[in-house]
Design a protein around this motif. Structure first.
Motif, PDB file in Angstrom:
ATOM      1  N   THR A   1       0.760  -1.089  -0.002  1.00 38.15           N
ATOM      2  CA  THR A   1      -0.166   0.083  -0.027  1.00 38.15           C
ATOM      3  C   THR A   1       0.806   1.186  -0.037  1.00 38.15           C
ATOM      4  N   SER A   2       0.352   2.312  -0.638  1.00 45.06           N
ATOM      5  CA  SER A   2       1.052   3.328  -0.666  1.00 45.06           C
ATOM      6  C   SER A   2       0.594   4.510   0.656  1.00 45.06           C
ATOM      7  N   ALA A   3      -0.245   3.812   1.374  1.00 43.96           N
ATOM      8  CA  ALA A   3      -0.553   4.954   2.573  1.00 43.96           C
ATOM      9  C   ALA A   3       0.564   4.844   3.511  1.00 43.96           C
ATOM     10  N   ASN A   4       0.318   5.923   4.565  1.00 46.69           N
ATOM     11  CA  ASN A   4       1.241   6.052   5.468  1.00 46.69           C
ATOM     12  C   ASN A   4       1.003   4.870   6.541  1.00 46.69           C
ATOM     13  N   PRO A   5       2.235   4.096   6.978  1.00 47.06           N
ATOM     14  CA  PRO A   5       1.841   2.957   7.863  1.00 47.06           C
ATOM     15  C   PRO A   5       0.890   3.219   9.103  1.00 47.06           C
ATOM     16  N   GLU A   6       1.113   4.256   9.698  1.00 49.53           N
ATOM     17  CA  GLU A   6       0.416   4.555  11.042  1.00 49.53           C
ATOM     18  C   GLU A   6      -1.168   5.016  10.766  1.00 49.53           C
ATOM     19  N   LEU A   7      -1.240   5.715   9.584  1.00 50.87           N
ATOM     20  CA  LEU A   7      -2.729   5.946   9.174  1.00 50.87           C
ATOM     21  C   LEU A   7      -3.374   4.722   8.627  1.00 50.87           C
ATOM     22  N   LEU A   8      -2.370   3.902   7.938  1.00 48.04           N
ATOM     23  CA  LEU A   8      -3.095   2.493   7.474  1.00 48.04           C
ATOM     24  C   LEU A   8      -3.770   1.701   8.802  1.00 48.04           C
ATOM     25  N   ARG A   9      -2.569   1.620   9.766  1.00 48.41           N
ATOM     26  CA  ARG A   9      -3.162   0.997  11.170  1.00 48.41           C
ATOM     27  C   ARG A   9      -4.425   1.462  11.761  1.00 48.41           C
ATOM     28  N   LEU A  10      -4.418   2.843  11.502  1.00 50.15           N
ATOM     29  CA  LEU A  10      -5.835   3.638  12.146  1.00 50.15           C
ATOM     30  C   LEU A  10      -6.924   3.409  11.588  1.00 50.15           C
TER      31      LEU A  10
ATOM     32  N   GLU B   1      -7.218  12.357  17.129  1.00 52.18           N
ATOM     33  CA  GLU B   1      -5.930  13.171  17.796  1.00 52.18           C
ATOM     34  C   GLU B   1      -4.880  12.654  16.943  1.00 52.18           C
ATOM     35  N   ALA B   2      -4.759  11.403  16.675  1.00 52.11           N
ATOM     36  CA  ALA B   2      -3.651  10.859  16.050  1.00 52.11           C
ATOM     37  C   ALA B   2      -3.437  11.355  14.622  1.00 52.11           C
ATOM     38  N   VAL B   3      -4.711  11.536  13.797  1.00 47.37           N
ATOM     39  CA  VAL B   3      -4.531  11.980  12.274  1.00 47.37           C
ATOM     40  C   VAL B   3      -4.163  13.248  12.599  1.00 47.37           C
ATOM     41  N   ARG B   4      -4.742  13.926  13.503  1.00 48.70           N
ATOM     42  CA  ARG B   4      -4.491  15.323  13.254  1.00 48.70           C
ATOM     43  C   ARG B   4      -2.826  15.612  13.575  1.00 48.70           C
ATOM     44  N   SER B   5      -2.256  14.879  14.428  1.00 50.13           N
ATOM     45  CA  SER B   5      -0.796  14.695  14.444  1.00 50.13           C
ATOM     46  C   SER B   5      -0.082  14.648  13.183  1.00 50.13           C
ATOM     47  N   LEU B   6      -0.632  13.561  12.667  1.00 51.55           N
ATOM     48  CA  LEU B   6      -0.163  13.189  11.225  1.00 51.55           C
ATOM     49  C   LEU B   6      -0.136  14.213  10.065  1.00 51.55           C
ATOM     50  N   LEU B   7      -1.334  15.193  10.204  1.00 50.01           N
ATOM     51  CA  LEU B   7      -1.452  16.075   9.224  1.00 50.01           C
ATOM     52  C   LEU B   7      -0.672  17.414   9.717  1.00 50.01           C
ATOM     53  N   ALA B   8      -0.541  17.576  10.772  1.00 43.17           N
ATOM     54  CA  ALA B   8       0.370  18.833  11.251  1.00 43.17           C
ATOM     55  C   ALA B   8       1.993  18.421  10.930  1.00 43.17           C
TER      56      ALA B   8
ATOM     57  N   PHE C   1      -5.019  10.812   2.310  1.00 42.23           N
ATOM     58  CA  PHE C   1      -6.134  11.632   2.372  1.00 42.23           C
ATOM     59  C   PHE C   1      -7.362  10.707   2.467  1.00 42.23           C
ATOM     60  N   SER C   2      -7.643   9.898   1.674  1.00 48.09           N
ATOM     61  CA  SER C   2      -9.050   9.052   1.467  1.00 48.09           C
ATOM     62  C   SER C   2      -9.154   8.468   2.768  1.00 48.09           C
ATOM     63  N   TYR C   3      -8.381   7.581   3.531  1.00 45.71           N
ATOM     64  CA  TYR C   3      -8.241   6.884   4.852  1.00 45.71           C
ATOM     65  C   TYR C   3      -8.616   7.820   5.823  1.00 45.71           C
ATOM     66  N   ALA C   4      -7.718   9.072   5.830  1.00 47.69           N
ATOM     67  CA  ALA C   4      -8.051  10.081   6.800  1.00 47.69           C
ATOM     68  C   ALA C   4      -9.563  10.573   6.823  1.00 47.69           C
ATOM     69  N   SER C   5      -9.971  10.982   5.630  1.00 50.59           N
ATOM     70  CA  SER C   5     -11.460  11.030   5.536  1.00 50.59           C
ATOM     71  C   SER C   5     -12.471  10.237   6.263  1.00 50.59           C
ATOM     72  N   ILE C   6     -12.148   8.962   5.920  1.00 51.52           N
ATOM     73  CA  ILE C   6     -13.006   7.902   6.689  1.00 51.52           C
ATOM     74  C   ILE C   6     -13.060   7.861   8.070  1.00 51.52           C
ATOM     75  N   ILE C   7     -12.038   8.255   8.583  1.00 50.31           N
ATOM     76  CA  ILE C   7     -11.717   8.448   9.975  1.00 50.31           C
ATOM     77  C   ILE C   7     -12.629   9.684  10.551  1.00 50.31           C
ATOM     78  N   PHE C   8     -12.578  10.552   9.962  1.00 50.86           N
ATOM     79  CA  PHE C   8     -13.064  11.746  10.554  1.00 50.86           C
ATOM     80  C   PHE C   8     -14.398  11.909  10.263  1.00 50.86           C
TER      81      PHE C   8
END
Length: 220
Positions: A41-50, A88-95, A105-112
């Motif tokens: 996957t081309s997703a960030n590993p931490e975001l993928l876990r989340l 909170e974790a995704v906000r940190s990744l974004l920041a 960005f697609s996976y982050a949208s699902i979470i938020f």
């Protein structure tokens, strides 16, 4: 539990019943005991876990068997707590600038989108729009997050992606819904089925039958 947290929990339960319509109806596969982890996957590993955890909390094996637990078997109190932590974790990744790909960005949208907070829902819309701008297939999600945002600020949805119940699932409605803001032709551009088909989906909700998706099949 405070009244605010109780109301948030109810919102999550209603969302789970609604979002289940995105995928074809299927019986839970109870043989799956842990979520599937994709190898490439081309997703960030931490975001993928989340996002995997986000879906697993809702009984969905996102990259494997699909829905593996019924809504009635889920721990919604724990899910509410986990959602706050994931936000909170995704906000940190974004920041930190660690989200870079359309998958991120697609996976982050699902979470938020798992929130009743208008700010979170608008962020979900921005994230899905960003994913689409980068080549992701997120047009339906863009519409759904906008509808959810509008309803969160007590305004009518405009595309027709949201269904809700205020009596434990006995009476379903799409209201508030302004059906004249956009046309069916515009809905199609956002991968949303037309009004006539939406009414048929609503009837399925009201009859307690397996729910269909408001996303146009195969729309990219």
């Amino acid at each position: 539990m405070t009244r605010m947290r109780f109301n948030l929990l109810i919102c999550y339960i209603v969302w789970a019943l609604t979002y289940g319509a995105v995928l074809p109806a299927q019986a839970p596969n109870k043989e799956v005991s842990s979520p599937t982890i994709p190898k490439n996957t081309s997703a960030n590993p931490e975001l993928l876990r989340l996002v995997i955890a986000d879906q697993w909390d809702r009984g969905n094996d996102m990259f494997g068997k699909g829905q593996v637990r019924a809504s009635s078997d889920l721990d919604w109190k724990a899910t509410t707590k986990h959602d706050v932590e994931r936000h909170e974790a995704v906000r940190s990744l974004l920041a930190d600038g660690k989200l870079k790909t359309k998958e991120d960005f697609s996976y982050a949208s699902i979470i938020f989108q798992h929130s009743s907070d208008p700010a979170d829902l608008m962020l979900a819309h921005v994230l899905s729009s960003t994913a689409y701008g980068m080549g992701g297939a997120d047009r339906w999600m863009m519409a759904a997050t906008m509808d959810r945002y509008l309803q969160s600020i007590k305004q009518p949805q405009i595309f027709g992606t949201q269904f809700r119940t205020n009596d434990g699932g006995h009476t379903w409605t799409m209201e508030p819904y302004n059906r004249n803001t956009v046309t069916d032709a515009e809905r199609a551009l956002w991968c949303v089925i037309p009004l006539e088909q939406q009414e048929k989906v609503l009837q399925q909700y009201q009859k307690g039958n397996p729910r269909s998706s408001t996303e146009i099949e195969g729309c990219k």
